[in-house]
Design an enzyme around this catalytic site. Structure first.
Site, mmCIF file in Angstrom:
data_model
loop_
_atom_site.group_PDB
_atom_site.id
_atom_site.type_symbol
_atom_site.label_atom_id
_atom_site.label_comp_id
_atom_site.label_asym_id
_atom_site.label_seq_id
_atom_site.Cartn_x
_atom_site.Cartn_y
_atom_site.Cartn_z
ATOM 1 N N ASP A 113 -4.627 15.734 -11.280
ATOM 2 C CA ASP A 113 -5.924 16.071 -10.670
ATOM 3 C C ASP A 113 -5.834 17.531 -10.223
ATOM 4 O OD1 ASP A 113 -8.494 15.429 -9.782
ATOM 5 O OD2 ASP A 113 -7.818 14.748 -7.815
ATOM 6 N N LYS A 153 -7.524 15.568 -15.145
ATOM 7 C CA LYS A 153 -8.802 16.236 -14.853
ATOM 8 C C LYS A 153 -8.879 17.513 -15.682
ATOM 9 C CE LYS A 153 -9.487 18.284 -10.741
ATOM 10 N NZ LYS A 153 -9.891 18.099 -9.348
HETATM 11 C C1 LIG Z 1 -8.296 18.112 -6.081
HETATM 12 S S1 LIG Z 1 -6.775 18.357 -5.274
HETATM 13 C C2 LIG Z 1 -5.934 16.837 -5.633
HETATM 14 C C3 LIG Z 1 -6.417 15.628 -4.836
HETATM 15 C C4 LIG Z 1 -5.506 14.431 -5.031
HETATM 16 N N1 LIG Z 1 -5.631 13.861 -6.377
HETATM 17 C C5 LIG Z 1 -5.771 13.328 -4.041
HETATM 18 O O1 LIG Z 1 -6.085 12.211 -4.461
HETATM 19 O O2 LIG Z 1 -5.635 13.545 -2.847
HETATM 20 C C6 LIG Z 1 -5.951 19.510 -6.337
HETATM 21 C C7 LIG Z 1 -4.539 19.885 -5.900
HETATM 22 O O3 LIG Z 1 -3.923 20.739 -6.884
HETATM 23 C C8 LIG Z 1 -2.929 21.497 -6.191
HETATM 24 N N2 LIG Z 1 -2.422 22.645 -6.962
HETATM 25 C C9 LIG Z 1 -3.123 23.735 -7.374
HETATM 26 N N3 LIG Z 1 -2.312 24.607 -8.007
HETATM 27 C C10 LIG Z 1 -1.065 24.062 -8.003
HETATM 28 C C11 LIG Z 1 0.201 24.493 -8.510
HETATM 29 N N4 LIG Z 1 0.347 25.672 -9.137
HETATM 30 N N5 LIG Z 1 1.268 23.689 -8.333
HETATM 31 C C12 LIG Z 1 1.142 22.495 -7.694
HETATM 32 N N6 LIG Z 1 -0.035 22.038 -7.187
HETATM 33 C C13 LIG Z 1 -1.132 22.812 -7.339
HETATM 34 C C14 LIG Z 1 -3.684 21.932 -4.933
HETATM 35 O O4 LIG Z 1 -2.767 22.334 -3.933
HETATM 36 C C15 LIG Z 1 -4.495 20.673 -4.583
HETATM 37 O O5 LIG Z 1 -3.854 19.930 -3.586
#
Ligand SMILES: C[S@@+](CC[C@H](N)C(=O)[O-])C[C@H]1O[C@@H](n2cnc3c(N)ncnc32)[C@H](O)[C@@H]1O
Length: 207
Positions: A113, A153
């Site tokens: 996601d 996603k």
């Molecule tokens: C929409 S949120 C996920 C929500 C999660 N599926 C839930 O049910 O709570 C997207 C996540 O992607 C993470 N993210 C973005 N770039 C990232 C990276 N380079 N490495 C790891 N995580 C990352 C963000 O920190 C964020 O927490």
């Protein structure tokens, strides 16, 4: 109140009532009710896991004999015995090794996601989200077992057709879905994929 705000409120309230850390949990629950791809005893890795709604839902599906590893830049705070979490950037070269160690073997299911913090400029956010998804697909080459499944996603826009091709070349079956908990106004879609073939049969997109 607009319809999408009412829907967002509804899922936020449901998440609170049912003890989920995010309303996003309902997207995974809906997909798993439809395709039954996370099963008892499975090993699951979830990329972009914070604050942890998908990890909680997946931990329920796999039960005490399964294992869920949540990976995010931000810490995921959960105490379930069948859950391990890793605060790391997916681009870190150590991520595959660390996840495999925590999973205790290859994953049956890869979840993603993942999304960057949104800048408000859709074209930029979409390209960043595509890059993150491609990185997750690359990690799947080390982490996902043959015939394994994935649920990803994808922000729709420039380059999303290329990613769809990547899904199709790496999995035997690819289905697209827009879960009810996903805002209809948002340009995100989810891809359920099964029958992981392993390494892509196409040249890497970035080369
Ligand atoms: C929409 S949120 C996920 C929500 C999660 N599926 C839930 O049910 O709570 C997207 C996540 O992607 C993470 N993210 C973005 N770039 C990232 C990276 N380079 N490495 C790891 N995580 C990352 C963000 O920190 C964020 O927490």
């Amino acid at each position: 109140m607009r319809l999408h705000e009412a829907k967002k409120d509804l899922y936020r309230r449901l998440a609170k009532e049912q003890g989920f850390k995010s309303r996003a949990a309902f997207k995974l629950i809906e997909a798993n009710e439809k395709y039954r791809f996370i099963r008892e005893g499975d090993r699951v890795v979830d990329f972009g896991a914070a604050p942890g709604g998908w990890v909680q839902a997946a931990a329920g599906f796999v039960g005490p004999d399964g294992r869920v590893v949540g990976v995010d830049l931000n810490e995921v705070r959960l105490k379930d015995e069948n859950v391990a979490t890793l605060a790391i950037d997916v681009n870190d070269p150590k991520v595959a090794e660390e996840v495999e160690g925590l999973l205790g073997g290859r994953a049956d299911v890869v979840l993603s996601d993942i999304a960057p913090s949104v800048s408000g400029v859709w074209e930029l956010d979409q390209i960043r989200q595509v890059d993150l998804t491609l990185r997750v697909l690359g990690l799947s080459e080390t982490l996902l077992r043959r015939n394994g499944k994935g649920f990803f996603k994808l922000f729709e826009g420039e380059r999303s057709a290329e990613v769809r091709e990547e899904f199709r070349s790496r999995f035997a079956v690819v289905r697209v879905l827009k879960p009810a908990a996903s805002r209809s106004a948002s340009s995100e879609l989810y891809y359920y994929c099964e029958g992981w073939k392993g390494v892509s049969t196409r040249p890497a997109i970035d080369s």
